[in-house]
Design an enzyme around this catalytic site. Structure first.
Site, short mmCIF file in Angstrom:
data_model
loop_
_atom_site.label_atom_id
_atom_site.label_comp_id
_atom_site.label_asym_id
_atom_site.label_seq_id
_atom_site.Cartn_x
_atom_site.Cartn_y
_atom_site.Cartn_z
CB SER A 6 34.88 -14.11 24.76
OG SER A 6 33.89 -13.14 24.45
CE LYS A 58 29.05 -8.74 27.13
NZ LYS A 58 28.48 -9.28 25.89
CB SER A 102 20.13 -9.84 28.67
OG SER A 102 19.83 -9.68 27.31
CG HIS A 140 27.82 -11.57 21.63
ND1 HIS A 140 27.26 -10.32 21.71
CD2 HIS A 140 26.82 -12.42 21.97
CE1 HIS A 140 25.99 -10.41 22.07
NE2 HIS A 140 25.70 -11.68 22.25
N GLY A 174 20.65 -13.59 27.06
CA GLY A 174 19.23 -13.53 26.74
C GLY A 174 18.54 -14.86 26.98
NE ARG A 195 24.69 -16.05 17.59
CZ ARG A 195 24.17 -15.48 18.68
NH1 ARG A 195 23.41 -16.19 19.49
NH2 ARG A 195 24.43 -14.24 18.97
C1 HOC Z 1 16.49 -13.86 21.81
C2 HOC Z 1 17.14 -12.60 21.87
O1 HOC Z 1 23.18 -12.09 23.52
C3 HOC Z 1 22.92 -14.11 22.32
C4 HOC Z 1 22.41 -13.20 23.38
C5 HOC Z 1 21.00 -12.84 23.20
C6 HOC Z 1 20.74 -11.86 22.10
C7 HOC Z 1 19.29 -11.53 21.92
C8 HOC Z 1 18.53 -12.73 21.61
O2 HOC Z 1 22.29 -15.10 22.02
O3 HOC Z 1 23.98 -13.89 21.82
#
Ligand code: HOC
Length: 382
Positions: A303, A249, A107, A273, A80, A164
Site C-alpha cells: 500500500s 493479507k 490473484s 489494499h 486482478g 470505487r
Molecule cells: C475483477 C475482480 O484486488 C482490486 C483487486 C481485484 C479484486 C477482484 C476484482 O481491484 O482491488
C-alpha cells in the site's frame, strides 16, 4: 523513448496507452481517495537517519523469508484483471519476477489460469485466495497445491466491494459493456485496443467455462461479492487445508495479527489494499513498528510502495518483504514484461542508492535506527 527516471514517468506512459476507464481501474482508490493519498503521505513523511563512516562499497539487497533468499525485499502483489492492462499480463508478471528472483503472487481474479501461470516459469509462485464460497475456495486451494504454488495468501479485506468512485462513474467491468463513451475511449487508444482484439478479450480465467455456475462466479468476483461470513473458524479450516506457508493479507491492527499468529498464520501482510477498500484507515507503514514489537512471525507490507526508498523505509520499519501492485502494473500497462522489468530495475537502483546514502550495506540490516528520531524513539531496537 525518454529513460525512466522515476515511477511517475512509467505512470504517464501507462496513462497514455490505456483507455481512461482502464487506467482509472488501475489507479483508483476507495471514496474520494484519501486513503490512497494517506498511504503516500505516510511514506513521504518518514525521514532517514543516515549513519556515516560505514563501509557501503558492497551492498546487498537480499531478503530472507521462510528460509528462502530473494534478490530484494519486494514481491509482486496479487492484482486482478492483469490481462486488461496487457495481453497475458499474469504470465508477463510471473516471468519478470522470476528474472529478478522475487516472488510473484497470482490473484484469484487472474486472467490466466492457475495452471497456465504455473507453467510459465519454474520459479516460485504464490497464490492469493478470495473466498466467494467455501467449496470453490477449496477447489482453488487444491488446484494451487497441485500446480506447485509454494505459498497461499488469504486476502481478508474484501468482505464487500469498496466504493470505487472511478469505476462507478466509468461503468468499468469485464466483459466490457459497450456504450458510446466506452467505444470512444477504446477507439482513441488504438494500441491498447488492437492488442486486446488480437489476443482475445480477457476474462476471469480461473472460472472460464461455458458453465452457468462459472459465469455467475465471474460476475460475483467482478462485483467482489465475497463470502462475508468468513471468520476465525473458517480460517482454522483453511489452515488445516493448506499444508504449506499461509500468509494473511489485509491486516490493519496488531491485535488481529497476534491472533493470526496464534491461529497458525505463517506471516501477515499489513495492507489497506492500496487504498482501494475502506478509505479512512491507517497507512500500513505507520503500523509496522508496533507490529514488529509484538509479533514473532514475519511482517510484509504493501500500500503505497512506489520506489526503492519506500522499500527501504518499510524494511527499516519492520517489513521483511514489501509488496507492490500499482507501480509494477504501470510498467505492465506501458510495455508488458519489458515495462515490469524496467520498473524493477528502477526500484533496484533506487534501493541501492538509498542503502549507500543511509549507511547500511545490507537491506536486511535496515532497522528503526536508520529512521529519523521521532520514528525510532518508541522502538529503539529492531
Ligand atoms: C475483477 C475482480 O484486488 C482490486 C483487486 C481485484 C479484486 C477482484 C476484482 O481491484 O482491488
Amino acid at each position: 523513448m525518454v529513460d525512466l527516471v522515476n515511477i511517475e514517468d512509467m505512470r504517464r506512459r501507462a496513462r497514455r496507452r490505456l483507455p481512461r476507464m482502464v487506467f482509472d481501474y488501475l489507479e483508483g482508490g476507495a471514496g474520494s481517495e484519501r486513503g490512497l493519498r494517506r498511504n503516500r503521505d505516510a511514506l513521504d513523511d518518514i525521514l532517514f537517519d543516515p549513519h556515516r563512516l560505514v563501509a557501503v562499497d558492497h551492498r546487498d539487497q537480499s531478503a530472507q523469508l521462510f528460509g528462502k533468499t530473494y534478490a530484494m525485499p519486494l514481491a509482486i502483489a496479487p492484482t486482478g484483471l492483469n490481462g486488461v492492462l496487457w495481453p497475458d499480463g499474469d504470465r508477463a508478471l510471473a516471468r519478470a519476477a522470476a528474472k529478478y528472483d522475487i516472488p510473484f503472487c497470482l490473484s484469484t481474479a487472474s486472467t490466466s489460469t492457475i495452471e497456465d501461470v504455473a507453467r510459465a516459469t519454474d520459479a516460485e509462485k504464490w497464490f492469493q485466495l478470495y473466498v466467494m464460497n467455501r467449496d470453490q475456495a477449496r477447489d482453488f486451494v487444491q488446484r494451487a497445491l497441485k500446480a506447485g504454488y509454494s505459498t497461499l495468501i488469504l486476502t481478508t479485506d474484501v468482505a464487500v466491494n469498496g466504493k470505487r468512485e472511478r469505476d462507478l462513474r466509468s461503468g468499468f467491468k469485464v466483459p466490457f459493456k459497450l456504450s458510446p463513451k466506452i467505444l470512444f475511449d477504446t477507439a482513441t487508444h488504438p494500441l491498447w485496443s488492437l492488442a486486446q482484439v488480437r489476443h482475445g478479450l480477457p476474462q476471469l480465467a480461473n472460472f472460464a467455462s461455458a458453465d452457468a455456475t462459472d459465469v455467475a462466479s465471474q460476475s460475483a468476483l467482478m462485483a467482489r461479492r465475497m463470502d462475508a461470513g468468513f471468520d476465525w473458524e473458517a480460517f482454522a479450516a483453511l489452515r488445516d487445508l493448506w499444508p504449506h506457508k499461509l500468509i494473511v493479507k489485509g491486516v490493519l491492527c496488531v491485535e488481529d495479527a497476534l491472533r493470526l499468529e496464534k491461529a497458525g498464520a505463517d506471516a501477515v501482510v499489513f495492507s489497506n489494499h492500496g487504498g482501494r477498500q475502506l478509505e479512512d484507515v491507517p497507512a500500513p507503514i505507520s503500523l509496522l513498528q508496533d507490529a514488529l514489537a509484538a509479533l514473532q512471525i514475519p511482517i510484509l507490507m504493501d500500500s503505497g510502495i512506489r520506489s526503492g526508498a519506500d522499500i527501504a523505509k518499510a524494511v527499516a520499519s519492520g517489513a521483511v518483504i514489501t509488496m507492490s501492485g500499482r507501480a509494477l502494473l504501470y510498467g505492465l500497462a506501458a510495455a508488458g514484461e519489458a515495462g515490469v522489468c524496467e520498473v524493477l530495475d528502477l526500484m533496484k537502483a533506487e534501493l541501492d542508492t538509498t542503502l549507500a546514502l543511509v549507511g547500511c550495506p545490507r537491506a536486511d540490516l535496515l532497522s528503526p535506527r536508520h529512521l529519523a528520531t521521532e520514528a525510532r524513539a518508541a522502538h529503539p531496537q529492531k
